[in-house]
Write an enzyme that holds these catalytic residues in place. Sequence first.
Site, mmCIF file in Angstrom:
data_model
loop_
_atom_site.group_PDB
_atom_site.id
_atom_site.type_symbol
_atom_site.label_atom_id
_atom_site.label_comp_id
_atom_site.label_asym_id
_atom_site.label_seq_id
_atom_site.Cartn_x
_atom_site.Cartn_y
_atom_site.Cartn_z
ATOM 1 N N MET A 78 0.808 -1.216 0.000
ATOM 2 C CA MET A 78 0.000 0.000 0.000
ATOM 3 C C MET A 78 0.849 1.278 0.000
ATOM 4 O O MET A 78 2.056 1.224 0.231
ATOM 5 C CB MET A 78 -0.927 0.003 1.217
ATOM 6 C CG MET A 78 -1.957 -1.122 1.219
ATOM 7 S SD MET A 78 -3.017 -1.101 2.684
ATOM 8 C CE MET A 78 -3.978 0.388 2.408
ATOM 9 N N HIS A 79 0.194 2.394 -0.261
ATOM 10 C CA HIS A 79 0.696 3.755 -0.031
ATOM 11 C C HIS A 79 1.753 4.232 -1.021
ATOM 12 O O HIS A 79 2.037 5.430 -1.071
ATOM 13 C CB HIS A 79 1.277 3.902 1.372
ATOM 14 C CG HIS A 79 0.436 3.348 2.472
ATOM 15 N ND1 HIS A 79 -0.854 3.775 2.710
ATOM 16 C CD2 HIS A 79 0.704 2.394 3.397
ATOM 17 C CE1 HIS A 79 -1.346 3.107 3.751
ATOM 18 N NE2 HIS A 79 -0.442 2.265 4.171
ATOM 19 N N ASP A 237 -2.603 -4.813 0.307
ATOM 20 C CA ASP A 237 -2.139 -6.122 0.751
ATOM 21 C C ASP A 237 -2.812 -6.595 2.036
ATOM 22 O O ASP A 237 -3.140 -7.781 2.179
ATOM 23 C CB ASP A 237 -0.612 -6.143 0.897
ATOM 24 C CG ASP A 237 -0.051 -5.013 1.746
ATOM 25 O OD1 ASP A 237 -0.822 -4.226 2.322
ATOM 26 O OD2 ASP A 237 1.186 -4.920 1.822
#
Length: 491
Positions: A78-79, A237
């Site tokens: 992520m991110h 995830d």
Amino acid sequence: MLYIGIDLGTSAAKLLMMDESGQILNIVSREYPLEFPHPGWSQQRPEDWLDAVMDGIPALLEGFDRSQVAGIGVGGQMHGLVVLDAEDNVIRPAILWNDGRTAKEVDYLNNIVGKDRLSQYTANIAFAGFTAPKLLWMKANEPENLAKIRKIMLPKDYINYKLSGVHCTDVSDASGMLLFDVEHKCWSKEMLDICGVDESQMAQIFESYEPVGTLLPEMAKKLGLPETVVIAAGAGDNAAAAVGTGTVGDGACNLSLGTSGTLFISSERFGVDPQNALHSFAHADGHYHLMACMLSAASCNKWLMEDIFRTGDYNAEQAPITRDRLGNNHVFFLPYLMGERSPINDTNARGTFLGMTMDTRRADLTQAVLEGVAFAIRDSLEVAKKLGIHIERSKICGGGAKSPLWREIFANVLNIRLDIPETEQGPGMGGAMLAMVACGAYSSVEEVCARLVHVVDTVEPDPELAARYEARYQQFRKIYPACKSLFSELA
């Protein structure tokens, strides 16, 4: 029919193939490099992710009837900030979830824009790993690159874009950008304005289980797959791993011990931690979840084993840690090797051993690392308790969860039951299950979880051992506050 699930991780892409009954037919993995150009920075080339997927899928399908592949779903780290220019070229390496370069931008967002406004706009506050601070960092440090941006996406969305040609994201992954109105599942116009981003640069939003399109003809030809293969929106995830362990519905919990560590609490209703120590995100099942994320979990043990002890024999290092030693170790470890997110949100925090003496041995350090990660997760569990959330049991997954010793430590530090799924393949399995729903093989995420996820064992906490760990935890929780000002000074 066959379904491909991709776990786009920090160190490798792990691909698996499942049939509708949940049987895993094949697994392959393709590694790629991770760049640390400055202390605390972490980035990767998106092109390396795509190369791994394009090389991994044909290897995954070797010996199978490719015409039977119905769908692909990705669960991704992520991110990470992935930016493309008008010619579809990657502008710069992706700035990853565990990158700590944005301390100044996080401070601006939380203290100048204000945590209350951020929480109102997005249900979250700024953390160094989130995507929005990275855009502000580019504005301050790479304005020429910022000006080139035509498309902003997350790691797994880059793969889906290349496969389908659709600029897409899902609600769970978008929740971690600090650009997304989680409650209403749309882009936050206020946050886009703060970051100087136009909504036209953002992706089309889907629920995780929805189809975004099918394989582009040129991609189908390269992979030897039908053009009818459905690309599911997929999930971040942690949400994908939660689907893979059946963590859906109200009050379900999953503990993931991967590179990072997460405590994931599923909810049918939107809710926010008033202190913002826990993230409030959309879930891949169409509802919501609260999540705590520590930046270094199993990676702490990997660092100690491989970089410090210079060994890959994890079992041998854990063998001397017998049951009588649990809760009696004289060494503590703060697992903040990359700074920390939940619940302390401190990029300056650092890994720290405390309590070593002349009789300290390798096993004491190993045990301290395993216990330190568990204690840090316990910090976030305590936040959930203060919100009135009562957790009696949790699923457990991730590479670290393969250690029986670590599972026992966690069960007793947290004092909850830990359920072990029959098949645990993390985000890849969740991605394949989301693809099944996108293709219509199952009517909902809840249905596919109920049909395919089975618990085969449960680790029960021992009252005597849990009491010893309770005393140790009360000591552990005093260490970071005592060190906090020193960490800031050293930084």
